[in-house]
Design an enzyme around this catalytic site. Structure first.
Site, PDB file in Angstrom:
ATOM      1  N   GLU A  86      -9.428  -1.922   5.241  1.00 30.11           N
ATOM      2  CA  GLU A  86     -10.265  -1.382   6.523  1.00 30.11           C
ATOM      3  C   GLU A  86     -11.325  -2.872   7.342  1.00 30.11           C
ATOM      4  O   GLU A  86     -11.916  -2.990   5.924  1.00 30.11           O
ATOM      5  CB  GLU A  86     -10.678  -0.373   6.588  1.00 30.11           C
ATOM      6  CG  GLU A  86      -9.856   0.251   7.065  1.00 30.11           C
ATOM      7  CD  GLU A  86      -9.034   1.421   7.804  1.00 30.11           C
ATOM      8  OE1 GLU A  86      -8.050  -0.187   8.786  1.00 30.11           O
ATOM      9  OE2 GLU A  86      -8.215   2.138   8.057  1.00 30.11           O
ATOM     10  N   HIS A 109      -6.999  -4.749  10.277  1.00 29.15           N
ATOM     11  CA  HIS A 109      -6.667  -4.534   8.956  1.00 29.15           C
ATOM     12  C   HIS A 109      -5.517  -5.188   8.762  1.00 29.15           C
ATOM     13  O   HIS A 109      -4.719  -5.279   9.353  1.00 29.15           O
ATOM     14  CB  HIS A 109      -7.087  -3.407   8.269  1.00 29.15           C
ATOM     15  CG  HIS A 109      -5.276  -2.330   8.443  1.00 29.15           C
ATOM     16  ND1 HIS A 109      -5.673  -0.993   8.910  1.00 29.15           N
ATOM     17  CD2 HIS A 109      -4.215  -2.469   9.036  1.00 29.15           C
ATOM     18  CE1 HIS A 109      -5.248   0.003   9.591  1.00 29.15           C
ATOM     19  NE2 HIS A 109      -3.850  -1.137   9.230  1.00 29.15           N
ATOM     20  N   ASP A 152      -7.666  -2.414  14.330  1.00 27.33           N
ATOM     21  CA  ASP A 152      -8.877  -3.047  13.918  1.00 27.33           C
ATOM     22  C   ASP A 152      -8.839  -4.078  12.541  1.00 27.33           C
ATOM     23  O   ASP A 152     -10.060  -4.703  12.271  1.00 27.33           O
ATOM     24  CB  ASP A 152      -9.393  -1.367  13.268  1.00 27.33           C
ATOM     25  CG  ASP A 152      -8.845  -1.444  11.884  1.00 27.33           C
ATOM     26  OD1 ASP A 152      -7.877  -1.958  11.621  1.00 27.33           O
ATOM     27  OD2 ASP A 152      -9.165  -0.507  11.090  1.00 27.33           O
ATOM     28  N   ASP A 204       1.135  -0.796   0.133  1.00 29.21           N
ATOM     29  CA  ASP A 204      -0.042  -0.127  -0.267  1.00 29.21           C
ATOM     30  C   ASP A 204       0.529   1.289   0.180  1.00 29.21           C
ATOM     31  O   ASP A 204       2.140   1.431  -0.260  1.00 29.21           O
ATOM     32  CB  ASP A 204      -0.911   0.458   1.153  1.00 29.21           C
ATOM     33  CG  ASP A 204       0.075  -0.205   2.824  1.00 29.21           C
ATOM     34  OD1 ASP A 204       0.787  -0.314   2.896  1.00 29.21           O
ATOM     35  OD2 ASP A 204      -1.443  -0.982   3.558  1.00 29.21           O
TER      36      ASP A 204
END
Ligand code: PGA
Length: 259
Positions: A143, A138, A136, A67
């Protein structure tokens, strides 16, 4: 799915580096999927040591990063381009043309994301994908609520991720809210996956990924669908696993005593 629990971050980093070195040694033109963030720093440090002291050879290796923030130029110290060169590529013998990182200043993102997927395929697919995990759950910047079939695309980051990553940015400097990320579907096509997690702040996300249901609300849980996925955890990150004793039992009793 395999779970390896190390006593310390250092031990975890070395164990993960061995897995990467094994892939590179058995296939000199291996294609590696790489991650950024603070977690893989120890792994990259150990790979640099292996390159310098043991001759680990990256001259035919190709890499694809997961990313990149949208809007940060490669020279920005918080860009993942900068991170990868600073923490790995500048210290090993990788050929610059074999390095692929999403281009977050590309004008036409949709076309860029499609071409990134095509480049992965043209290299024969990813042999070994390195992952971290967000608090979270990810992987990459996928997400919660990301499709488990998603491909490389632009994502809007959650408030939780923006808060988690604010520590890397100078006071008053905003964390970009968009990123280009490989999709969960892209990641799951890697032949082998290793996910690294350290610290108590990851314990809940890790427990949900390994022991919870497969759900887009914790995209790391999609690794349960993969045939060759290994979680490398330190004790703190393993702190909320209900099956922890069993995972340790498995490691202590590998068939044939294999490590
Ligand atoms: P970290 O980030 O390694 O900096 O904790 C992991 C991630 O968000 O994937």
């Amino acid at each position: 799915m395999e779970v390896i629990i190390s006593k310390t971050y250092d031990e975890l980093s070395k164990a993960a580096a061995k897995a990467v070195a094994k892939t590179v040694n058995s296939k000199p033109n291996a294609v590696l999927g790489l991650a950024t963030g603070s977690t893989p720093l120890g792994l990259y440090k150990e790979l640099i040591r292996m390159h310098k002291e043991e001759g680990l050879d990256f001259s035919h290796v190709a890499t694809f990063n997961l990313d990149e923030y949208v809007g940060l130029r490669p020279s920005h110290p918080q860009s993942y381009h900068y991170f990868m060169h600073e923490n790995l590529f500048n210290h090993i013998n990788i050929a610059p043309h074999n390095v692929h990182i999403p281009s977050a200043t590309a004008g036409n993102y949709r076309a860029f994301c499609e071409s990134y997927e095509k480049s992965i395929a043209a290299c024969g697919g990813i042999d070994l994908q390195v992952l971290g995990i967000g608090s979270d759950g990810h992987i990459g910047f996928n997400e919660p609520s990301s499709s488990l079939g998603s491909r490389t695309r632009i994502k809007t980051l959650t408030k939780q991720t923006l808060d988690d990553n604010a520590r890397f940015f100078k006071d008053g400097e905003k964390v970009p809210i968009y990123a280009i990320t490989m999709g969960v579907g892209t990641i799951l096509e890697a032949r082998e996956i290793i996910l690294l997690a350290t610290g108590a702040g990851k314990a809940e996300a890790v427990a949900k990924a390994i022991e919870g249901p497969v759900t887009s609300m914790n995209t790391a849980s999609a690794l349960q669908l993969h045939r060759e996925a290994t979680f490398y955890l330190d004790e703190a990150a393993a702190g909320k696993l209900e099956m922890r004793e069993y995972f340790e039992w498995i490691q202590a009793n590998k068939p044939g005593g294999a490590a």
